[in-house]
Motif scaffolding. Structure first.
Motif, PDB file in Angstrom:
ATOM      1  N   ILE A   1      -9.142  10.630  10.458  1.00  0.00           N
ATOM      2  CA  ILE A   1      -8.531  10.255   9.277  1.00  0.00           C
ATOM      3  C   ILE A   1      -9.944   9.460   8.235  1.00  0.00           C
TER       4      ILE A   1
ATOM      5  N   THR B   1       0.608  -1.197  -0.078  1.00  0.00           N
ATOM      6  CA  THR B   1       0.042  -0.022   0.073  1.00  0.00           C
ATOM      7  C   THR B   1       1.060   1.223  -0.004  1.00  0.00           C
ATOM      8  N   SER B   2       2.045   1.073  -0.336  1.00  0.00           N
ATOM      9  CA  SER B   2       3.069   2.206  -0.488  1.00  0.00           C
ATOM     10  C   SER B   2       2.339   3.254  -1.410  1.00  0.00           C
TER      11      SER B   2
ATOM     12  N   HIS C   1      -2.919  13.595  11.443  1.00  0.00           N
ATOM     13  CA  HIS C   1      -4.447  13.916  11.781  1.00  0.00           C
ATOM     14  C   HIS C   1      -4.571  13.737  13.239  1.00  0.00           C
TER      15      HIS C   1
ATOM     16  N   ALA D   1      -0.424   5.050  -0.711  1.00  0.00           N
ATOM     17  CA  ALA D   1      -1.911   5.076  -0.574  1.00  0.00           C
ATOM     18  C   ALA D   1      -1.948   5.926   0.530  1.00  0.00           C
ATOM     19  N   ASP D   2      -3.232   6.373   0.657  1.00  0.00           N
ATOM     20  CA  ASP D   2      -3.549   7.261   1.889  1.00  0.00           C
ATOM     21  C   ASP D   2      -3.581   6.433   3.318  1.00  0.00           C
ATOM     22  N   PRO D   3      -3.356   7.403   4.307  1.00  0.00           N
ATOM     23  CA  PRO D   3      -3.145   6.432   5.702  1.00  0.00           C
ATOM     24  C   PRO D   3      -4.122   5.713   6.162  1.00  0.00           C
ATOM     25  N   ALA D   4      -5.525   5.760   5.849  1.00  0.00           N
ATOM     26  CA  ALA D   4      -6.480   4.831   6.240  1.00  0.00           C
ATOM     27  C   ALA D   4      -6.416   3.627   5.475  1.00  0.00           C
ATOM     28  N   THR D   5      -5.913   3.640   4.234  1.00  0.00           N
ATOM     29  CA  THR D   5      -5.747   2.342   3.471  1.00  0.00           C
ATOM     30  C   THR D   5      -4.697   1.483   4.117  1.00  0.00           C
ATOM     31  N   ARG D   6      -3.641   2.436   4.449  1.00  0.00           N
ATOM     32  CA  ARG D   6      -2.278   1.459   4.851  1.00  0.00           C
ATOM     33  C   ARG D   6      -2.765   1.077   6.312  1.00  0.00           C
TER      34      ARG D   6
ATOM     35  N   SER E   1       1.694   7.327  10.360  1.00  0.00           N
ATOM     36  CA  SER E   1       0.561   7.673   9.552  1.00  0.00           C
ATOM     37  C   SER E   1      -0.500   8.398   9.751  1.00  0.00           C
TER      38      SER E   1
END
Length: 236
Positions: A234, A86-87, A153, A89-94, A149
């Motif tokens: 987030i 998930t590099s 927030h 990607a947004d923090p939530a996805t990671r 990550s």
């Protein structure tokens, strides 16, 4: 290893037998708890003599150390793969990716999870530095990565935080601070909070305490992640 770097048949057979010994050990743990892991019991299950099995593992503790190393390494590989995939990607996805990889691995390897996070083997003494220091380092770093990550927030939630570096184990800080030098003490606390949420739900599920209460433990886990992400502002 034979000349030229190829593995000999004898070496392959030895590796296969050692792997089978570990599999039987985990199966015995599943049926009889950690007390059931003994070299003599494994030898009986495999139709080997006690002397023969000592040729692979000289002591019960040596076997347990090898098991913990293998299991912990497999977990670290699983969550590292999820994080790397998930590099960008947004923090939530990671965060979701890491968390679901952790739960997925635990559900697929319940005895391994119990070995490293739940049921201690009576009398077992790990070698100095731990049975799987590299894997432990990788998992700790991964948790700190989740916190890093989330931190941009969530930092406003910790405006009045009183956490100091002295509140944490030096060994933990030795792993986390070089990887995330901008993460403050409150960020390390956030990493531990993330760990508590994830570990708690997965442990309940693996030990069979969740299924009698809900038919959808996966939905509950997903919702818990969503609420955590919202609490840290987030966007899911």
């Amino acid at each position: 290893m034979s000349r030229g770097g190829t593995t000999t048949r004898r070496e392959r057979l030895r590796a296969e037998t050692a792997a089978e010994i570990k599999e039987v050990a985990l199966a015995l743990m599943a049926s009889g708890g950690p007390d059931a892991i003994t070299l003599r019991a494994i030898a009986r299950e495999m139709g080997m003599t006690a002397n023969a099995i000592y040729g692979y593992f000289a002591t019960r503790d040596e076997l347990v150390t090898a098991l913990v190393h293998d299991v912990y390494t497999a977990l670290a590989d699983a969550v590292d793969t999820a994080w790397e995939s998930t590099s960008g990607a947004d923090p939530a996805t990671r965060i979701r990716g890491w968390a679901h990889a952790f739960r997925g691995w635990g559900l697929a390897n319940p005895q391994g999870f119990r070995l490293i996070y739940g049921d201690p083997v009576p009398g077992y003494r790990a070698p100095e530095g731990g049975a799987a220091p590299d894997a432990a380092h990788r998992v700790c770093t991964g948790l700190a990565g989740l916190a890093a990550s989330a931190w941009p927030h969530a930092r406003h939630l910790y405006a009045g935080s009183e956490f100091q570096w002295s509140d944490f184990d030096p060994g933990l800080l030795d792993k986390v601070r070089p990887a995330f030098p901008d993460l403050p003490p409150a960020g390390v606390a956030l990493a531990l909070r993330i760990w508590a949420h994830l570990h708690g739900l997965v442990s309940l599920e693996i030990y069979g305490h969740m299924r009698p209460q809900t038919l959808s433990p996966d939905k509950l886990f997903h919702e818990e992640l969503t609420q955590l992400l919202r609490a840290w502002a987030i966007a899911p």
